[in-house]
Each structure stands twice: as C-alpha cells, then as structure tokens.
Design a protein around this motif. Structure first.
Motif, mmCIF file in Angstrom:
data_model
loop_
_atom_site.group_PDB
_atom_site.id
_atom_site.type_symbol
_atom_site.label_atom_id
_atom_site.label_comp_id
_atom_site.label_asym_id
_atom_site.label_seq_id
_atom_site.Cartn_x
_atom_site.Cartn_y
_atom_site.Cartn_z
ATOM 1 N N ASN A 44 35.308 82.447 15.245
ATOM 2 C CA ASN A 44 35.773 81.112 15.609
ATOM 3 C C ASN A 44 37.276 80.960 15.391
ATOM 4 N N LEU A 45 37.800 81.517 14.307
ATOM 5 C CA LEU A 45 39.244 81.443 14.069
ATOM 6 C C LEU A 45 40.004 82.304 15.076
ATOM 7 N N TYR A 105 33.041 76.260 4.303
ATOM 8 C CA TYR A 105 32.800 76.659 5.690
ATOM 9 C C TYR A 105 33.232 75.556 6.654
ATOM 10 N N LEU A 106 32.890 74.324 6.321
ATOM 11 C CA LEU A 106 33.263 73.187 7.160
ATOM 12 C C LEU A 106 34.779 73.077 7.286
ATOM 13 N N PHE A 107 35.447 73.000 6.147
ATOM 14 C CA PHE A 107 36.892 72.810 6.184
ATOM 15 C C PHE A 107 37.626 74.077 6.626
ATOM 16 N N GLY A 108 37.101 75.243 6.258
ATOM 17 C CA GLY A 108 37.704 76.492 6.714
ATOM 18 C C GLY A 108 37.640 76.625 8.223
ATOM 19 N N SER A 109 36.530 76.220 8.800
ATOM 20 C CA SER A 109 36.378 76.301 10.255
ATOM 21 C C SER A 109 37.264 75.283 10.961
ATOM 22 N N ILE A 115 44.730 75.588 12.744
ATOM 23 C CA ILE A 115 45.873 76.441 12.408
ATOM 24 C C ILE A 115 45.927 77.642 13.347
ATOM 25 N N ALA A 116 44.777 78.283 13.570
ATOM 26 C CA ALA A 116 44.736 79.446 14.460
ATOM 27 C C ALA A 116 45.125 79.056 15.887
ATOM 28 N N LEU A 117 44.647 77.905 16.341
ATOM 29 C CA LEU A 117 45.005 77.428 17.678
ATOM 30 C C LEU A 117 46.518 77.277 17.805
ATOM 31 N N TYR A 118 47.136 76.608 16.844
ATOM 32 C CA TYR A 118 48.576 76.387 16.923
ATOM 33 C C TYR A 118 49.377 77.667 16.706
ATOM 34 N N LEU A 119 48.864 78.586 15.907
ATOM 35 C CA LEU A 119 49.526 79.885 15.796
ATOM 36 C C LEU A 119 49.492 80.616 17.134
#
Length: 129
Positions: A44-45, A105-109, A115-119
């Motif tokens: 997912n990340l 898991y909730l907050f990590g996802s 964060i991954a999207l914007y990176l």
C-alpha cells in the motif's frame, strides 16, 4: 470504441501484473507477517508512492501517455494495492485484541500512504526538472 476496448485490456493486463506482484511481495515477506501485516502495508505504501509519481509525471510532462497512465495507475497499482486486504487484516487485529498493532496499522497506512504519495509527486517533479 477502440480506445475503450484498448483501455479495458490495458487495465486488465496491468491489474493482473499488479496482483501477481502483490502476491510475490506477500510470499517474500511471509516470514515477518505472522503478527503484523507488513506485506500489505508495504504494497500500500509503495503503491501510494507509485500512484503519486506516475500521476504527477503524466500530468506535468509528456513522459507518460494517457494509455500508459491507465495501464500503470488504474491497472497495475489497482491490482497491486490492497485496501480490501487492509480492511480485513485491520479488523482481525481488533478482533484479536491487538489494539496497539491495529492503531499502528491504521495510522501507518493512512499517514504513510499520504507521505509516500507526496514523495512520489516530489520525485516525479524532481525527475521532470
């Protein structure tokens, strides 16, 4: 109608490849997913990063054609990311009383996904110059 048929084929092939890639990640990470669903979090990340990266390149440059974007974002990333798996795994953590893991898991996802999207977007902008 030819464009729609071609796009449907692109989504299908991309989805197949994304699903196979997700399965391979799950196999690769199986030894460390007994307690926490690391494989699903990872795809997912990574999928969020790829969607951000590919979408930004497609929108801001001519490096990615609309058909390639459909293949990669809707097809591959759609098959690769696993929101439905995320939901069932999250509910299992709650059911099993693993509230700390469920919260992580909730907050990590969610936070990690943003964060991954914007990176991905930033990386695409950097690459595009």
């Amino acid at each position: 109608m030819v464009d729609k048929a071609a796009h449907i084929l692109l989504v299908g092939v991309g989805g197949f490849l994304g699903s196979v890639a997700r399965y391979l990640v799950a196999l690769w990470m199986a030894p460390i997913t007994a307690v926490f669903p690391f494989a699903t979090l990872t795809v997912n990340l990574l999928g969020s990063f790829l969607i951000g990266f590919i979408s930004e390149l497609a929108l801001s440059t001519s490096l990615i054609s609309p058909s390639t974007r459909i293949f990669l974002v809707t097809g591959f990333c759609g098959g690769f990311t696993t929101f439905s798996s995320y939901m069932i795994e999250h509910s299992a953590l709650l059911r099993d009383g693993e509230h700390l893991y469920a919260a992580l898991y909730l907050f990590g996802s969610l936070i990690g996904g943003f964060i991954a999207l914007y990176l991905g977007i930033i990386s695409a902008r950097w690459m595009a110059g």
